[in-house]
Design a protein around this motif. Structure first.
Motif, PDB file in Angstrom:
ATOM      1  N   PRO A  38       0.789  -1.232   0.000  1.00  0.00           N
ATOM      2  CA  PRO A  38       0.000   0.000   0.000  1.00  0.00           C
ATOM      3  C   PRO A  38       0.822   1.283   0.000  1.00  0.00           C
ATOM      4  CG  PRO A  38      -1.034  -1.601   1.425  1.00  0.00           C
ATOM      5  CD  PRO A  38       0.282  -2.205   1.001  1.00  0.00           C
ATOM      6  N   ASP A  39       2.022   1.244   0.571  1.00  0.00           N
ATOM      7  CA  ASP A  39       2.838   2.464   0.604  1.00  0.00           C
ATOM      8  C   ASP A  39       3.495   2.791  -0.731  1.00  0.00           C
ATOM      9  OD1 ASP A  39       2.296   3.470   3.076  1.00  0.00           O
ATOM     10  OD2 ASP A  39       4.014   2.537   4.070  1.00  0.00           O
ATOM     11  N   ALA A  40       3.254   1.959  -1.751  1.00  0.00           N
ATOM     12  CA  ALA A  40       3.703   2.333  -3.094  1.00  0.00           C
ATOM     13  C   ALA A  40       2.999   3.605  -3.559  1.00  0.00           C
ATOM     14  CB  ALA A  40       3.450   1.191  -4.072  1.00  0.00           C
ATOM     15  N   ASP A  41       1.913   3.963  -2.871  1.00  0.00           N
ATOM     16  CA  ASP A  41       1.195   5.174  -3.282  1.00  0.00           C
ATOM     17  C   ASP A  41       1.948   6.467  -2.945  1.00  0.00           C
ATOM     18  OD1 ASP A  41       0.885   5.465  -0.539  1.00  0.00           O
ATOM     19  OD2 ASP A  41      -1.290   5.236  -0.538  1.00  0.00           O
ATOM     20  N   VAL A  42       3.117   6.364  -2.319  1.00  0.00           N
ATOM     21  CA  VAL A  42       3.922   7.577  -2.125  1.00  0.00           C
ATOM     22  C   VAL A  42       4.383   8.134  -3.469  1.00  0.00           C
ATOM     23  CG1 VAL A  42       4.693   6.968   0.199  1.00  0.00           C
ATOM     24  CG2 VAL A  42       6.039   6.239  -1.778  1.00  0.00           C
ATOM     25  N   LEU A  43       4.305   7.314  -4.525  1.00  0.00           N
ATOM     26  CA  LEU A  43       4.612   7.814  -5.865  1.00  0.00           C
ATOM     27  C   LEU A  43       3.662   8.940  -6.262  1.00  0.00           C
ATOM     28  CD1 LEU A  43       5.261   4.433  -7.721  1.00  0.00           C
ATOM     29  CD2 LEU A  43       6.965   6.115  -6.989  1.00  0.00           C
ATOM     30  N   ALA A  44       2.519   9.012  -5.579  1.00  0.00           N
ATOM     31  CA  ALA A  44       1.564  10.087  -5.868  1.00  0.00           C
ATOM     32  C   ALA A  44       2.186  11.460  -5.651  1.00  0.00           C
ATOM     33  CB  ALA A  44       0.315   9.930  -4.996  1.00  0.00           C
ATOM     34  N   PHE A  45       3.103  11.564  -4.688  1.00  0.00           N
ATOM     35  CA  PHE A  45       3.750  12.860  -4.456  1.00  0.00           C
ATOM     36  C   PHE A  45       4.571  13.274  -5.670  1.00  0.00           C
ATOM     37  CE2 PHE A  45       3.294  11.278   0.011  1.00  0.00           C
ATOM     38  CZ  PHE A  45       2.398  12.244   0.430  1.00  0.00           C
ATOM     39  N   LEU A  47       3.980  12.440  -8.656  1.00  0.00           N
ATOM     40  CA  LEU A  47       3.049  12.725  -9.745  1.00  0.00           C
ATOM     41  C   LEU A  47       2.172  13.937  -9.443  1.00  0.00           C
ATOM     42  CD1 LEU A  47       1.939   9.043 -10.491  1.00  0.00           C
ATOM     43  CD2 LEU A  47       3.580  10.430 -11.771  1.00  0.00           C
ATOM     44  N   HIS A  48       2.448  14.611  -8.323  1.00  0.00           N
ATOM     45  CA  HIS A  48       1.723  15.826  -7.920  1.00  0.00           C
ATOM     46  C   HIS A  48       0.230  15.560  -7.673  1.00  0.00           C
ATOM     47  CE1 HIS A  48       5.379  18.021  -8.809  1.00  0.00           C
ATOM     48  NE2 HIS A  48       5.394  17.494 -10.016  1.00  0.00           N
ATOM     49  N   ILE A  49      -0.063  14.345  -7.201  1.00  0.00           N
ATOM     50  CA  ILE A  49      -1.427  14.034  -6.776  1.00  0.00           C
ATOM     51  C   ILE A  49      -1.572  14.457  -5.324  1.00  0.00           C
ATOM     52  CG2 ILE A  49      -3.102  12.187  -6.391  1.00  0.00           C
ATOM     53  CD1 ILE A  49      -1.714  10.607  -8.606  1.00  0.00           C
ATOM     54  N   PRO A  50      -2.565  15.265  -4.986  1.00  0.00           N
ATOM     55  CA  PRO A  50      -2.698  15.753  -3.607  1.00  0.00           C
ATOM     56  C   PRO A  50      -2.834  14.614  -2.600  1.00  0.00           C
ATOM     57  CG  PRO A  50      -4.146  16.978  -5.079  1.00  0.00           C
ATOM     58  CD  PRO A  50      -3.590  15.823  -5.871  1.00  0.00           C
ATOM     59  N   TYR A  51      -2.288  14.827  -1.431  1.00  0.00           N
ATOM     60  CA  TYR A  51      -2.334  13.844  -0.350  1.00  0.00           C
ATOM     61  C   TYR A  51      -3.765  13.394  -0.086  1.00  0.00           C
ATOM     62  CZ  TYR A  51      -0.753  11.889   4.206  1.00  0.00           C
ATOM     63  OH  TYR A  51      -0.436  11.080   5.251  1.00  0.00           O
ATOM     64  N   ASP A  53      -6.303  13.316  -2.044  1.00  0.00           N
ATOM     65  CA  ASP A  53      -7.006  12.747  -3.186  1.00  0.00           C
ATOM     66  C   ASP A  53      -7.256  11.254  -2.959  1.00  0.00           C
ATOM     67  OD1 ASP A  53      -7.642  13.452  -6.240  1.00  0.00           O
ATOM     68  OD2 ASP A  53      -6.812  11.424  -6.156  1.00  0.00           O
ATOM     69  N   ALA A  54      -8.256  10.717  -3.648  1.00  0.00           N
ATOM     70  CA  ALA A  54      -8.567   9.289  -3.504  1.00  0.00           C
ATOM     71  C   ALA A  54      -7.383   8.407  -3.875  1.00  0.00           C
ATOM     72  CB  ALA A  54      -9.775   8.930  -4.364  1.00  0.00           C
ATOM     73  N   PHE A  55      -6.541   8.894  -4.795  1.00  0.00           N
ATOM     74  CA  PHE A  55      -5.367   8.130  -5.207  1.00  0.00           C
ATOM     75  C   PHE A  55      -4.078   8.719  -4.649  1.00  0.00           C
ATOM     76  CE2 PHE A  55      -8.634   7.080  -8.281  1.00  0.00           C
ATOM     77  CZ  PHE A  55      -8.568   5.696  -8.273  1.00  0.00           C
ATOM     78  N   GLY A  56      -4.207   9.565  -3.629  1.00  0.00           N
ATOM     79  CA  GLY A  56      -3.049  10.071  -2.917  1.00  0.00           C
ATOM     80  C   GLY A  56      -2.603   9.086  -1.854  1.00  0.00           C
ATOM     81  N   HIS A  57      -1.626   9.514  -1.054  1.00  0.00           N
ATOM     82  CA  HIS A  57      -1.108   8.642  -0.003  1.00  0.00           C
ATOM     83  C   HIS A  57      -2.194   8.331   1.013  1.00  0.00           C
ATOM     84  CE1 HIS A  57       1.655   6.667   2.569  1.00  0.00           C
ATOM     85  NE2 HIS A  57       1.705   7.612   3.486  1.00  0.00           N
ATOM     86  N   ARG A  58      -2.273   7.063   1.412  1.00  0.00           N
ATOM     87  CA  ARG A  58      -3.278   6.538   2.335  1.00  0.00           C
ATOM     88  C   ARG A  58      -4.682   6.571   1.749  1.00  0.00           C
ATOM     89  NH1 ARG A  58      -2.065   8.353   8.604  1.00  0.00           N
ATOM     90  NH2 ARG A  58      -0.088   7.260   8.853  1.00  0.00           N
ATOM     91  N   GLY A  59      -4.760   6.585   0.432  1.00  0.00           N
ATOM     92  CA  GLY A  59      -6.058   6.590  -0.235  1.00  0.00           C
ATOM     93  C   GLY A  59      -6.490   5.196  -0.642  1.00  0.00           C
ATOM     94  N   ALA A  60      -6.744   5.010  -1.945  1.00  0.00           N
ATOM     95  CA  ALA A  60      -7.322   3.759  -2.454  1.00  0.00           C
ATOM     96  C   ALA A  60      -6.496   2.533  -2.105  1.00  0.00           C
ATOM     97  CB  ALA A  60      -7.496   3.866  -3.961  1.00  0.00           C
TER      98      ALA A  60
END
Length: 202
Positions: A38-45, A47-51, A53-60
């Motif tokens: 699940p912590d692979a979603d740190v890539l969202a930072f 990609l400039h996806i807001p924290y 956001d549903a696909f930000g860190h600790r999201g989906a």
């Protein structure tokens, strides 16, 4: 979040608590990956996806649905890839022919084990002292949940991990995650009945 190493504590504890041979190496590896993934979603930072956001860190990726998807993949791997199924009844691995198909029990247990490992990640994150909560109910709700009790210090991101704050985080995880799990494993082993010793025919 707890540090990435600490998320592996849950599958390792389950493996230690299980009877020898009950959880095969491939399934332990799958559980460790599921607990960390699940912590692979740190890539969202990046990609400039807001924290938030549903696909930000600790999201989906921190949802129970995501854990369910990983569990389904583990079940498929157990069903199609295993050649030596492990049994829910026996305490030892089943000695099956190389061509034997996995049992229903082995498939279900693989799914349950991986689901527990994956779901432990957001549940531990929900017990941390900072950041946003976890989107456990995504996609039905984007609400971020926190546990009522939050004793675990939130881990800093990589650039700050090797610092005084990172050390304090590791000590907090040792106290609130590793030691309780180790104590639970030892207690479980102590209360288990000793294996029956076969009697020699007289």
């Amino acid at each position: 979040m707890p540090s990435i190493m600490t998320h592996a504590a849950v599958p390792l504890a389950l493996w230690c608590a299980a009877d020898r041979g009950r959880i095969p190496p491939w399934l332990l590896g799958a559980g460790v990956v599921a607990a960390m993934l699940p912590d692979a979603d740190v890539l969202a930072f990046a990609l400039h996806i807001p924290y938030a956001d549903a696909f930000g860190h600790r999201g989906a990726s921190h949802s129970l649905l995501f854990a369910g998807v990983l569990a389904a993949l583990a079940a498929l791997a157990a069903f199609f890839g295993s050649r030596r199924p492990w049994s829910a009844v026996s305490c030892q691995p089943r000695l099956a022919p190389a061509t034997a198909r996995p049992t229903v029990a082995s498939t279900v247990q693989a799914a349950v084990f991986v689901f527990i490992c994956a779901a432990s990640h957001p549940l531990l994150d929900a017990m941390t002292s900072g950041g946003l909560g976890v989107a456990l109910a995504w996609p039905w709700s984007e609400h971020r949940f926190f546990a009522p009790w939050r004793p675990i210090r939130v881990s800093p991101f990589a650039p700050q991990f090797f610092s005084a704050r990172g050390l304090a985080t590791l000590l907090s995880e040792l106290r609130w995650v590793w030691l309780p799990l180790a104590t639970a494993v030892v207690a479980w082993k102590l209360i288990q009945p000793a294996p029956a010793v076969p009697r020699n025919p007289s």
